[in-house]
Scaffold this motif. Structure first.
Motif, short mmCIF file in Angstrom:
data_model
loop_
_atom_site.label_atom_id
_atom_site.label_comp_id
_atom_site.label_asym_id
_atom_site.label_seq_id
_atom_site.Cartn_x
_atom_site.Cartn_y
_atom_site.Cartn_z
N LEU A 60 7.16 -4.14 -18.06
CA LEU A 60 8.19 -5.18 -18.05
C LEU A 60 8.53 -5.45 -16.58
CD1 LEU A 60 10.54 -6.96 -19.18
CD2 LEU A 60 11.91 -4.86 -19.28
N TYR A 61 8.40 -6.71 -16.16
CA TYR A 61 8.59 -7.08 -14.76
C TYR A 61 9.70 -8.12 -14.66
CZ TYR A 61 3.92 -5.13 -15.11
OH TYR A 61 2.85 -4.32 -15.42
N PHE A 62 10.42 -8.09 -13.55
CA PHE A 62 11.55 -9.00 -13.38
C PHE A 62 11.30 -9.99 -12.24
CE2 PHE A 62 13.49 -5.36 -15.48
CZ PHE A 62 14.25 -5.98 -16.46
N ALA A 63 11.74 -11.22 -12.45
CA ALA A 63 11.69 -12.25 -11.42
C ALA A 63 12.92 -13.14 -11.59
CB ALA A 63 10.42 -13.09 -11.54
N GLY A 64 13.28 -13.83 -10.53
CA GLY A 64 14.44 -14.73 -10.61
C GLY A 64 15.34 -14.61 -9.41
N SER A 65 16.42 -15.37 -9.43
CA SER A 65 17.29 -15.48 -8.25
C SER A 65 17.98 -14.18 -7.89
CB SER A 65 18.33 -16.58 -8.47
OG SER A 65 19.14 -16.30 -9.60
N PHE A 66 18.13 -13.24 -8.84
CA PHE A 66 18.81 -12.00 -8.51
C PHE A 66 18.01 -11.16 -7.52
CE2 PHE A 66 16.00 -9.84 -11.44
CZ PHE A 66 16.02 -8.50 -11.05
N LYS A 67 16.70 -11.46 -7.35
CA LYS A 67 15.84 -10.65 -6.50
C LYS A 67 15.65 -11.22 -5.09
CE LYS A 67 12.72 -8.02 -8.06
NZ LYS A 67 11.50 -7.38 -8.58
N ILE A 68 16.26 -12.35 -4.77
CA ILE A 68 15.98 -12.98 -3.46
C ILE A 68 16.91 -12.47 -2.36
CG2 ILE A 68 14.96 -15.04 -4.46
CD1 ILE A 68 18.45 -15.30 -3.10
N TYR A 69 17.97 -11.80 -2.73
CA TYR A 69 18.97 -11.30 -1.78
C TYR A 69 18.31 -10.42 -0.71
CZ TYR A 69 23.19 -8.70 -0.34
OH TYR A 69 24.21 -8.12 0.37
N PRO A 70 18.73 -10.54 0.56
CA PRO A 70 19.86 -11.32 1.08
C PRO A 70 19.47 -12.70 1.59
CG PRO A 70 19.07 -9.86 2.79
CD PRO A 70 18.18 -9.63 1.59
N HIS A 71 18.27 -13.16 1.25
CA HIS A 71 17.81 -14.44 1.76
C HIS A 71 18.47 -15.59 0.99
CE1 HIS A 71 14.91 -12.38 4.26
NE2 HIS A 71 14.59 -11.64 3.22
N SER A 72 18.36 -16.78 1.55
CA SER A 72 19.00 -17.95 0.97
C SER A 72 18.46 -18.22 -0.44
CB SER A 72 18.76 -19.17 1.87
OG SER A 72 19.42 -20.30 1.37
N ARG A 73 19.35 -18.60 -1.34
CA ARG A 73 18.97 -18.87 -2.73
C ARG A 73 18.40 -20.28 -2.82
NH1 ARG A 73 21.63 -21.23 -6.91
NH2 ARG A 73 23.49 -21.43 -5.62
N ASN A 74 17.07 -20.38 -2.82
CA ASN A 74 16.43 -21.69 -2.92
C ASN A 74 15.14 -21.57 -3.73
OD1 ASN A 74 14.48 -20.60 -1.17
ND2 ASN A 74 15.41 -21.50 0.64
N VAL A 75 14.51 -22.70 -3.99
CA VAL A 75 13.32 -22.72 -4.84
C VAL A 75 12.20 -21.89 -4.24
CG1 VAL A 75 11.47 -24.22 -5.69
CG2 VAL A 75 13.87 -24.89 -6.00
N ASN A 76 12.01 -21.98 -2.93
CA ASN A 76 10.95 -21.23 -2.27
C ASN A 76 11.06 -19.74 -2.55
OD1 ASN A 76 8.79 -21.40 0.13
ND2 ASN A 76 10.13 -19.66 0.56
N ASN A 77 12.25 -19.20 -2.38
CA ASN A 77 12.44 -17.75 -2.54
C ASN A 77 12.40 -17.32 -4.00
OD1 ASN A 77 12.62 -17.35 0.22
ND2 ASN A 77 14.83 -17.67 0.27
N VAL A 78 12.90 -18.15 -4.90
CA VAL A 78 12.82 -17.83 -6.33
C VAL A 78 11.37 -17.89 -6.80
CG1 VAL A 78 13.50 -18.56 -8.65
CG2 VAL A 78 15.19 -18.57 -6.80
N LEU A 79 10.64 -18.89 -6.34
CA LEU A 79 9.22 -19.01 -6.66
C LEU A 79 8.46 -17.76 -6.23
CD1 LEU A 79 7.18 -21.17 -7.75
CD2 LEU A 79 6.84 -21.86 -5.38
N ARG A 80 8.81 -17.24 -5.06
CA ARG A 80 8.15 -16.04 -4.55
C ARG A 80 8.32 -14.85 -5.50
NH1 ARG A 80 6.47 -15.41 0.40
NH2 ARG A 80 7.87 -17.01 1.23
N THR A 81 9.50 -14.73 -6.12
CA THR A 81 9.71 -13.61 -7.04
C THR A 81 8.78 -13.71 -8.25
OG1 THR A 81 11.48 -14.62 -8.40
CG2 THR A 81 12.14 -13.51 -6.34
N GLY A 82 8.49 -14.94 -8.69
CA GLY A 82 7.54 -15.12 -9.79
C GLY A 82 6.14 -14.71 -9.41
N PHE A 83 5.72 -15.10 -8.20
CA PHE A 83 4.40 -14.71 -7.70
C PHE A 83 4.30 -13.19 -7.61
CE2 PHE A 83 2.12 -18.41 -5.52
CZ PHE A 83 2.68 -19.35 -6.36
N GLU A 84 5.35 -12.55 -7.09
CA GLU A 84 5.31 -11.10 -6.90
C GLU A 84 5.26 -10.36 -8.24
OE1 GLU A 84 8.76 -10.53 -4.51
OE2 GLU A 84 7.73 -11.00 -2.62
N ALA A 85 6.03 -10.83 -9.23
CA ALA A 85 5.99 -10.20 -10.55
C ALA A 85 4.59 -10.31 -11.15
CB ALA A 85 7.02 -10.85 -11.47
N ALA A 86 3.96 -11.48 -10.99
CA ALA A 86 2.60 -11.68 -11.51
C ALA A 86 1.61 -10.75 -10.81
CB ALA A 86 2.19 -13.13 -11.32
#
Length: 438
Positions: free
Chosen positions: A403-429
Protein backbone atom coordinates in the motif's frame (compact mmCIF):
# COMPACT_ATOMS: atom_id res chain seq x y z
CA UNK A 1 -13.51 -8.66 -9.64
CA UNK A 2 -9.73 -8.44 -9.54
CA UNK A 3 -7.34 -5.59 -10.14
CA UNK A 4 -3.72 -6.40 -9.44
CA UNK A 5 -2.91 -2.69 -9.03
CA UNK A 6 -5.63 -0.29 -7.90
CA UNK A 7 -5.29 3.48 -7.60
CA UNK A 8 -7.75 5.19 -5.27
CA UNK A 9 -8.70 8.66 -6.50
CA UNK A 10 -8.44 10.35 -9.87
CA UNK A 11 -6.65 13.62 -9.15
CA UNK A 12 -3.20 14.81 -10.19
CA UNK A 13 -1.27 12.40 -7.94
CA UNK A 14 -3.35 9.48 -9.23
CA UNK A 15 -2.81 10.51 -12.85
CA UNK A 16 0.92 10.82 -12.25
CA UNK A 17 1.01 7.32 -10.78
CA UNK A 18 -1.14 5.94 -13.61
CA UNK A 19 1.00 7.49 -16.32
CA UNK A 20 4.22 6.23 -14.76
CA UNK A 21 2.88 2.70 -14.23
CA UNK A 22 1.53 2.40 -17.77
CA UNK A 23 4.81 3.70 -19.15
CA UNK A 24 6.58 0.82 -17.36
CA UNK A 25 4.14 -1.90 -18.40
CA UNK A 26 1.77 -2.07 -15.41
CA UNK A 27 -1.97 -1.68 -16.10
CA UNK A 28 -3.82 -0.28 -13.08
CA UNK A 29 -7.48 0.18 -12.21
CA UNK A 30 -8.34 3.77 -11.21
CA UNK A 31 -11.37 4.39 -8.99
CA UNK A 32 -12.71 7.95 -9.02
CA UNK A 33 -15.80 9.19 -7.17
CA UNK A 34 -16.69 11.98 -9.62
CA UNK A 35 -17.54 11.76 -13.31
CA UNK A 36 -14.21 13.22 -14.43
CA UNK A 37 -10.53 13.03 -13.59
CA UNK A 38 -8.25 15.83 -12.45
CA UNK A 39 -9.44 16.47 -8.90
CA UNK A 40 -8.52 19.99 -7.77
CA UNK A 41 -6.93 20.62 -11.19
CA UNK A 42 -10.10 19.80 -13.17
CA UNK A 43 -11.87 22.44 -15.25
CA UNK A 44 -15.23 23.94 -16.11
CA UNK A 45 -16.35 24.10 -19.72
CA UNK A 46 -17.77 27.60 -20.26
CA UNK A 47 -19.02 27.92 -23.83
CA UNK A 48 -16.07 26.97 -26.01
CA UNK A 49 -13.29 27.45 -23.44
CA UNK A 50 -11.99 25.67 -20.35
CA UNK A 51 -11.20 27.36 -17.05
CA UNK A 52 -10.02 25.54 -13.94
CA UNK A 53 -12.26 25.10 -10.92
CA UNK A 54 -9.43 26.24 -8.65
CA UNK A 55 -6.82 28.79 -9.70
CA UNK A 56 -3.45 27.42 -10.85
CA UNK A 57 -0.18 28.48 -12.39
CA UNK A 58 3.31 27.07 -12.46
CA UNK A 59 6.66 28.45 -11.40
CA UNK A 60 9.96 28.49 -13.33
CA UNK A 61 11.20 25.78 -10.93
CA UNK A 62 8.40 23.30 -11.82
CA UNK A 63 10.69 21.14 -13.94
CA UNK A 64 8.62 17.95 -13.69
CA UNK A 65 5.66 19.63 -15.41
CA UNK A 66 7.93 21.03 -18.13
CA UNK A 67 9.56 17.65 -18.79
CA UNK A 68 6.18 15.91 -18.85
CA UNK A 69 4.70 18.48 -21.26
CA UNK A 70 7.64 17.93 -23.60
CA UNK A 71 7.27 14.15 -23.36
CA UNK A 72 3.57 14.46 -24.18
CA UNK A 73 4.21 16.81 -27.10
CA UNK A 74 2.32 19.78 -25.67
CA UNK A 75 5.23 22.02 -24.66
CA UNK A 76 4.13 24.49 -27.37
CA UNK A 77 0.99 25.17 -25.31
CA UNK A 78 2.99 26.55 -22.40
CA UNK A 79 2.79 30.31 -21.91
CA UNK A 80 4.99 32.54 -19.75
CA UNK A 81 3.78 35.86 -18.43
CA UNK A 82 5.02 38.56 -16.11
CA UNK A 83 2.47 39.24 -13.39
CA UNK A 84 1.97 41.75 -10.61
CA UNK A 85 0.82 41.22 -7.04
CA UNK A 86 -1.37 43.54 -4.99
CA UNK A 87 -1.99 43.81 -1.26
CA UNK A 88 -5.36 45.02 0.04
CA UNK A 89 -4.81 46.58 3.45
CA UNK A 90 -7.34 48.61 5.45
CA UNK A 91 -9.55 49.36 2.43
CA UNK A 92 -6.67 50.41 0.20
CA UNK A 93 -5.06 48.47 -2.65
CA UNK A 94 -1.26 48.64 -2.89
CA UNK A 95 1.15 47.25 -5.45
CA UNK A 96 3.31 44.59 -3.83
CA UNK A 97 5.65 43.20 -6.48
CA UNK A 98 8.64 45.41 -7.24
CA UNK A 99 11.14 47.09 -4.91
CA UNK A 100 9.46 50.40 -5.77
CA UNK A 101 6.08 48.94 -4.71
CA UNK A 102 7.54 47.94 -1.36
CA UNK A 103 9.10 51.38 -0.85
CA UNK A 104 5.66 52.91 -1.48
CA UNK A 105 3.91 50.60 1.01
CA UNK A 106 3.17 53.23 3.65
CA UNK A 107 1.70 50.94 6.37
CA UNK A 108 5.33 49.98 7.12
CA UNK A 109 8.04 52.33 8.34
CA UNK A 110 10.71 53.13 5.76
CA UNK A 111 13.28 51.00 7.60
CA UNK A 112 10.95 48.00 7.56
CA UNK A 113 10.12 48.47 3.89
CA UNK A 114 13.83 48.15 3.16
CA UNK A 115 14.12 45.21 5.57
CA UNK A 116 11.23 43.39 3.89
CA UNK A 117 12.73 43.76 0.41
CA UNK A 118 16.23 42.67 1.44
CA UNK A 119 14.90 39.70 3.41
CA UNK A 120 12.87 38.44 0.44
CA UNK A 121 15.98 38.65 -1.76
CA UNK A 122 17.86 36.59 0.81
CA UNK A 123 15.07 33.98 0.93
CA UNK A 124 15.22 33.62 -2.87
CA UNK A 125 18.88 32.58 -2.60
CA UNK A 126 18.48 30.18 0.33
CA UNK A 127 18.04 26.50 -0.50
CA UNK A 128 17.85 24.77 2.89
CA UNK A 129 14.88 24.66 5.25
CA UNK A 130 17.12 23.87 8.23
CA UNK A 131 15.17 23.25 11.42
CA UNK A 132 12.20 25.44 10.47
CA UNK A 133 9.76 22.56 10.99
CA UNK A 134 10.49 22.80 14.71
CA UNK A 135 9.55 26.50 14.81
CA UNK A 136 6.18 28.18 14.59
CA UNK A 137 5.57 30.63 11.77
CA UNK A 138 5.14 33.40 14.33
CA UNK A 139 8.54 32.73 15.92
CA UNK A 140 10.37 32.62 12.61
CA UNK A 141 8.58 35.57 10.98
CA UNK A 142 9.16 37.89 13.94
CA UNK A 143 12.83 36.90 14.23
CA UNK A 144 13.35 37.25 10.45
CA UNK A 145 11.19 40.25 9.51
CA UNK A 146 10.50 41.98 12.83
CA UNK A 147 7.35 42.72 14.82
CA UNK A 148 5.88 45.46 12.60
CA UNK A 149 6.12 43.47 9.36
CA UNK A 150 4.67 40.43 11.11
CA UNK A 151 1.78 42.46 12.53
CA UNK A 152 0.88 44.39 9.37
CA UNK A 153 1.53 41.81 6.64
CA UNK A 154 1.80 38.25 7.87
CA UNK A 155 -0.48 38.02 10.90
CA UNK A 156 -3.71 38.87 9.01
CA UNK A 157 -2.92 36.26 6.34
CA UNK A 158 -1.99 33.61 8.90
CA UNK A 159 -5.31 34.20 10.67
CA UNK A 160 -7.06 33.60 7.36
CA UNK A 161 -5.11 30.45 6.53
CA UNK A 162 -4.80 28.77 9.92
CA UNK A 163 -7.75 30.18 11.92
CA UNK A 164 -7.90 28.32 15.26
CA UNK A 165 -4.43 26.78 14.74
CA UNK A 166 -2.70 30.15 14.30
CA UNK A 167 -0.19 29.70 17.13
CA UNK A 168 0.90 26.30 15.76
CA UNK A 169 1.37 27.22 12.08
CA UNK A 170 4.58 25.77 10.64
CA UNK A 171 7.50 28.08 9.88
CA UNK A 172 8.70 25.65 7.19
CA UNK A 173 5.37 25.87 5.36
CA UNK A 174 5.40 29.69 5.35
CA UNK A 175 9.05 29.76 4.30
CA UNK A 176 8.33 27.37 1.41
CA UNK A 177 5.54 29.62 0.14
CA UNK A 178 7.68 32.75 0.41
CA UNK A 179 10.64 31.10 -1.31
CA UNK A 180 8.52 29.95 -4.28
CA UNK A 181 7.34 33.53 -4.75
CA UNK A 182 10.79 35.02 -4.28
CA UNK A 183 12.37 32.60 -6.77
CA UNK A 184 9.80 33.47 -9.44
CA UNK A 185 11.01 37.09 -9.24
CA UNK A 186 14.72 36.33 -9.03
CA UNK A 187 15.46 37.24 -12.67
CA UNK A 188 13.08 40.18 -12.88
CA UNK A 189 12.55 41.99 -9.62
CA UNK A 190 9.91 44.32 -11.09
CA UNK A 191 7.50 41.48 -11.94
CA UNK A 192 6.76 37.85 -11.13
CA UNK A 193 7.18 35.37 -13.98
CA UNK A 194 4.62 32.57 -13.96
CA UNK A 195 3.52 29.91 -16.42
CA UNK A 196 0.24 28.52 -17.71
CA UNK A 197 -1.07 26.35 -20.54
CA UNK A 198 -3.49 27.54 -23.19
CA UNK A 199 -6.36 25.63 -21.57
CA UNK A 200 -4.82 25.39 -18.13
CA UNK A 201 -4.09 21.99 -16.66
CA UNK A 202 -6.94 20.58 -18.74
CA UNK A 203 -4.44 20.12 -21.60
CA UNK A 204 -1.94 18.26 -19.41
CA UNK A 205 -4.60 16.06 -17.79
CA UNK A 206 -6.16 15.25 -21.16
CA UNK A 207 -2.78 14.37 -22.70
CA UNK A 208 -1.88 12.08 -19.78
CA UNK A 209 -5.28 10.41 -19.98
CA UNK A 210 -4.96 9.79 -23.72
CA UNK A 211 -1.55 8.18 -23.25
CA UNK A 212 -2.85 5.87 -20.52
CA UNK A 213 -6.28 5.09 -22.02
CA UNK A 214 -6.54 1.53 -23.27
CA UNK A 215 -3.73 0.39 -20.98
CA UNK A 216 -5.65 0.85 -17.73
CA UNK A 217 -9.26 0.92 -16.51
CA UNK A 218 -10.98 4.07 -15.25
CA UNK A 219 -14.03 3.57 -13.02
CA UNK A 220 -15.88 6.90 -12.83
CA UNK A 221 -18.78 7.82 -10.52
CA UNK A 222 -17.54 5.04 -8.27
CA UNK A 223 -17.33 5.58 -4.52
CA UNK A 224 -14.94 3.60 -2.33
CA UNK A 225 -16.91 2.28 0.63
CA UNK A 226 -14.29 0.16 2.43
CA UNK A 227 -10.62 -0.81 2.17
CA UNK A 228 -10.02 -4.13 3.91
CA UNK A 229 -6.50 -5.40 4.62
CA UNK A 230 -6.44 -9.21 4.35
CA UNK A 231 -2.78 -9.94 5.20
CA UNK A 232 -1.94 -11.15 1.66
CA UNK A 233 -4.06 -8.71 -0.37
CA UNK A 234 -6.78 -6.05 -0.15
CA UNK A 235 -10.53 -6.05 -0.70
CA UNK A 236 -11.95 -2.74 -1.91
CA UNK A 237 -15.71 -2.37 -1.64
CA UNK A 238 -17.15 0.15 -4.12
CA UNK A 239 -20.56 1.52 -5.01
CA UNK A 240 -21.80 2.80 -8.36
CA UNK A 241 -25.43 3.58 -9.16
CA UNK A 242 -26.44 1.75 -5.97
CA UNK A 243 -24.60 -1.44 -6.94
CA UNK A 244 -21.95 -2.77 -4.53
CA UNK A 245 -18.85 -4.42 -6.04
CA UNK A 246 -15.73 -5.78 -4.34
CA UNK A 247 -12.36 -5.52 -6.06
CA UNK A 248 -9.43 -7.65 -4.91
CA UNK A 249 -6.06 -5.90 -5.22
CA UNK A 250 -2.47 -7.01 -4.69
CA UNK A 251 -1.19 -3.43 -4.72
CA UNK A 252 -2.86 -0.11 -3.88
CA UNK A 253 -1.75 3.47 -4.45
CA UNK A 254 -3.90 5.65 -2.22
CA UNK A 255 -4.32 9.29 -3.26
CA UNK A 256 -7.45 9.88 -1.18
CA UNK A 257 -7.06 12.45 1.63
CA UNK A 258 -5.86 10.61 4.71
CA UNK A 259 -8.91 11.65 6.72
CA UNK A 260 -11.04 9.88 4.10
CA UNK A 261 -8.75 6.85 3.98
CA UNK A 262 -8.93 6.54 7.78
CA UNK A 263 -12.73 6.32 7.67
CA UNK A 264 -12.64 3.55 5.06
CA UNK A 265 -9.73 1.41 6.28
CA UNK A 266 -10.42 -1.89 8.06
CA UNK A 267 -8.08 -4.54 9.45
CA UNK A 268 -4.95 -2.38 9.63
CA UNK A 269 -2.64 -2.34 12.69
CA UNK A 270 -3.66 0.23 15.36
CA UNK A 271 -0.33 2.10 15.30
CA UNK A 272 -0.48 2.46 11.53
CA UNK A 273 -3.98 3.93 11.74
CA UNK A 274 -2.97 6.24 14.59
CA UNK A 275 -0.25 7.71 12.37
CA UNK A 276 -2.66 8.13 9.44
CA UNK A 277 -5.13 10.01 11.64
CA UNK A 278 -2.54 12.62 12.61
CA UNK A 279 -2.91 14.37 9.24
CA UNK A 280 -5.84 16.81 9.21
CA UNK A 281 -7.23 18.80 6.29
CA UNK A 282 -8.73 22.20 5.63
CA UNK A 283 -11.66 23.02 3.35
CA UNK A 284 -11.72 25.63 0.60
CA UNK A 285 -14.45 27.49 -1.26
CA UNK A 286 -13.53 28.99 -4.62
CA UNK A 287 -15.81 31.04 -6.86
CA UNK A 288 -14.92 31.61 -10.51
CA UNK A 289 -16.58 34.75 -11.86
CA UNK A 290 -16.94 35.96 -15.46
CA UNK A 291 -17.09 39.76 -15.77
CA UNK A 292 -17.59 42.36 -18.48
CA UNK A 293 -14.50 44.32 -17.39
CA UNK A 294 -11.32 44.02 -15.39
CA UNK A 295 -11.11 44.73 -11.68
CA UNK A 296 -7.51 45.90 -11.35
CA UNK A 297 -4.04 45.65 -12.89
CA UNK A 298 -2.99 42.83 -10.54
CA UNK A 299 -3.01 39.07 -11.06
CA UNK A 300 -2.93 38.13 -7.37
CA UNK A 301 -4.28 40.27 -4.53
CA UNK A 302 -3.59 39.22 -0.95
CA UNK A 303 -6.12 40.55 1.54
CA UNK A 304 -5.48 41.45 5.16
CA UNK A 305 -8.95 42.85 5.86
CA UNK A 306 -11.18 40.62 8.00
CA UNK A 307 -14.21 42.66 6.91
CA UNK A 308 -14.20 41.22 3.39
CA UNK A 309 -16.04 37.91 2.79
CA UNK A 310 -13.11 36.27 0.98
CA UNK A 311 -9.37 35.86 1.55
CA UNK A 312 -7.95 36.69 -1.85
CA UNK A 313 -8.68 37.76 -5.42
CA UNK A 314 -6.93 36.17 -8.38
CA UNK A 315 -7.68 38.10 -11.56
CA UNK A 316 -6.90 35.38 -14.06
CA UNK A 317 -7.25 37.55 -17.16
CA UNK A 318 -4.50 39.84 -15.92
CA UNK A 319 -2.36 36.72 -16.40
CA UNK A 320 -3.86 35.09 -19.50
CA UNK A 321 -5.61 37.69 -21.72
CA UNK A 322 -9.40 37.81 -21.89
CA UNK A 323 -9.15 37.14 -25.64
CA UNK A 324 -8.57 33.47 -24.69
CA UNK A 325 -12.01 33.47 -23.02
CA UNK A 326 -14.33 35.18 -25.53
CA UNK A 327 -13.38 38.54 -23.96
CA UNK A 328 -14.75 37.47 -20.57
CA UNK A 329 -12.72 38.89 -17.70
CA UNK A 330 -12.27 36.10 -15.16
CA UNK A 331 -11.55 36.41 -11.45
CA UNK A 332 -11.38 33.89 -8.62
CA UNK A 333 -12.25 34.66 -5.00
CA UNK A 334 -11.67 32.10 -2.28
CA UNK A 335 -11.90 31.20 1.40
CA UNK A 336 -10.06 28.65 3.49
CA UNK A 337 -12.64 27.50 6.02
CA UNK A 338 -13.63 24.82 8.49
CA UNK A 339 -16.84 22.82 7.86
CA UNK A 340 -18.40 24.84 10.69
CA UNK A 341 -17.97 28.13 8.82
CA UNK A 342 -21.32 29.67 7.72
CA UNK A 343 -20.13 29.90 4.10
CA UNK A 344 -19.64 26.14 3.96
CA UNK A 345 -23.33 25.60 4.68
CA UNK A 346 -25.15 28.40 2.84
CA UNK A 347 -26.45 28.00 -0.70
CA UNK A 348 -24.68 29.35 -3.77
CA UNK A 349 -27.05 32.30 -4.24
CA UNK A 350 -26.37 33.67 -0.75
CA UNK A 351 -22.66 32.97 -1.04
CA UNK A 352 -22.36 34.83 -4.34
CA UNK A 353 -24.33 37.78 -2.96
CA UNK A 354 -21.69 38.10 -0.23
CA UNK A 355 -18.80 37.64 -2.67
CA UNK A 356 -20.10 40.18 -5.20
CA UNK A 357 -20.72 42.60 -2.34
CA UNK A 358 -17.09 42.20 -1.30
CA UNK A 359 -15.88 42.88 -4.84
CA UNK A 360 -18.03 46.02 -5.00
CA UNK A 361 -16.42 47.26 -1.79
CA UNK A 362 -12.94 46.71 -3.20
CA UNK A 363 -13.80 47.95 -6.70
CA UNK A 364 -16.68 50.48 -6.59
CA UNK A 365 -16.94 50.58 -10.40
CA UNK A 366 -18.27 47.01 -10.45
CA UNK A 367 -22.05 46.55 -10.61
CA UNK A 368 -24.32 43.50 -10.66
CA UNK A 369 -24.77 43.88 -14.42
CA UNK A 370 -21.03 43.31 -14.90
CA UNK A 371 -21.31 39.72 -13.64
CA UNK A 372 -21.79 37.45 -16.68
CA UNK A 373 -21.63 34.07 -14.96
CA UNK A 374 -20.21 32.32 -11.92
CA UNK A 375 -19.36 28.85 -10.68
CA UNK A 376 -18.68 27.75 -7.10
CA UNK A 377 -16.46 24.82 -6.11
CA UNK A 378 -16.16 23.47 -2.58
CA UNK A 379 -13.57 20.92 -1.50
CA UNK A 380 -13.71 19.58 2.04
CA UNK A 381 -10.19 18.08 2.02
CA UNK A 382 -8.40 20.70 -0.06
CA UNK A 383 -5.10 20.90 1.79
CA UNK A 384 -3.40 19.39 4.81
CA UNK A 385 -3.05 21.74 7.77
CA UNK A 386 0.69 22.27 8.07
CA UNK A 387 1.45 22.81 11.75
CA UNK A 388 4.69 22.92 13.72
CA UNK A 389 6.24 19.43 13.71
CA UNK A 390 4.27 18.32 10.64
CA UNK A 391 7.34 16.69 9.08
CA UNK A 392 7.46 14.03 11.79
CA UNK A 393 3.74 13.28 11.36
CA UNK A 394 4.15 13.07 7.57
CA UNK A 395 7.10 10.67 7.79
CA UNK A 396 5.23 8.44 10.24
CA UNK A 397 2.71 7.59 7.47
CA UNK A 398 4.83 4.96 5.75
CA UNK A 399 4.00 2.65 2.88
CA UNK A 400 2.48 -0.55 4.25
CA UNK A 401 2.69 -4.00 2.64
CA UNK A 402 2.07 -3.04 -0.99
CA UNK A 403 0.00 0.00 0.00
CA UNK A 404 1.60 3.26 -1.18
CA UNK A 405 0.63 6.85 -0.49
CA UNK A 406 0.67 9.91 -2.75
CA UNK A 407 -0.91 13.34 -2.58
CA UNK A 408 -0.53 16.82 -1.17
CA UNK A 409 0.22 15.64 2.37
CA UNK A 410 3.63 14.39 1.14
CA UNK A 411 4.94 17.59 -0.52
CA UNK A 412 5.82 19.41 2.72
CA UNK A 413 7.73 21.66 3.22
CA UNK A 414 7.69 22.61 -0.45
CA UNK A 415 5.00 24.74 -2.04
CA UNK A 416 1.66 22.99 -2.57
CA UNK A 417 1.27 22.96 -6.35
CA UNK A 418 0.53 20.57 -9.21
CA UNK A 419 4.21 19.94 -9.94
CA UNK A 420 4.96 18.72 -6.43
CA UNK A 421 1.75 16.70 -6.07
CA UNK A 422 2.42 15.07 -9.44
CA UNK A 423 5.87 14.10 -8.19
CA UNK A 424 4.35 12.15 -5.27
CA UNK A 425 2.35 10.07 -7.77
CA UNK A 426 5.48 9.29 -9.78
CA UNK A 427 7.37 8.32 -6.63
CA UNK A 428 4.60 6.01 -5.38
CA UNK A 429 4.54 4.29 -8.78
CA UNK A 430 8.33 3.86 -8.70
CA UNK A 431 8.14 2.19 -5.27
CA UNK A 432 5.40 -0.15 -6.49
CA UNK A 433 7.35 -1.10 -9.63
CA UNK A 434 10.42 -1.85 -7.53
CA UNK A 435 8.38 -4.11 -5.23
CA UNK A 436 6.72 -5.86 -8.18
CA UNK A 437 10.16 -6.80 -9.45
CA UNK A 438 11.25 -8.44 -6.20
Amino acid sequence: MEGKVVILGGGVAALGATYHLVKHGTHPVIIERSREIGGLASSYRIGDFYIERFYHHFFPTDTLVFDLAKELGIENKMLWKKTRMGFYHKDKLYGFTSPLDIIRFMPLSFANRVRFGLTMLKIAKTREFGNLDKLTAKEWLISTFGQEIYQEIFLPMLKIKFAMSLDKASAAFVYGRLRARAESRARNISAEKLGYMENGYHDLIDAMYRKAKGKCSFYYNTEVMEIQYNEHNYSIKTRKDGKITTITADYIINTLPLEVFAKLAKGFPPQFMENVRKIKYQAVICATIGLTKKLSDYYWINISSAELPFHGVIEHTNFIPSSHYNNNHIAYVFNYVTPEHPFWRINEKKLMKAYIGGLKRMFPDIADKDVLWHRVAKERYATPIFLQGYEEDMKSVEDFRHLYFAGSFKIYPHSRNVNNVLRTGFEAAEHLIADEGK
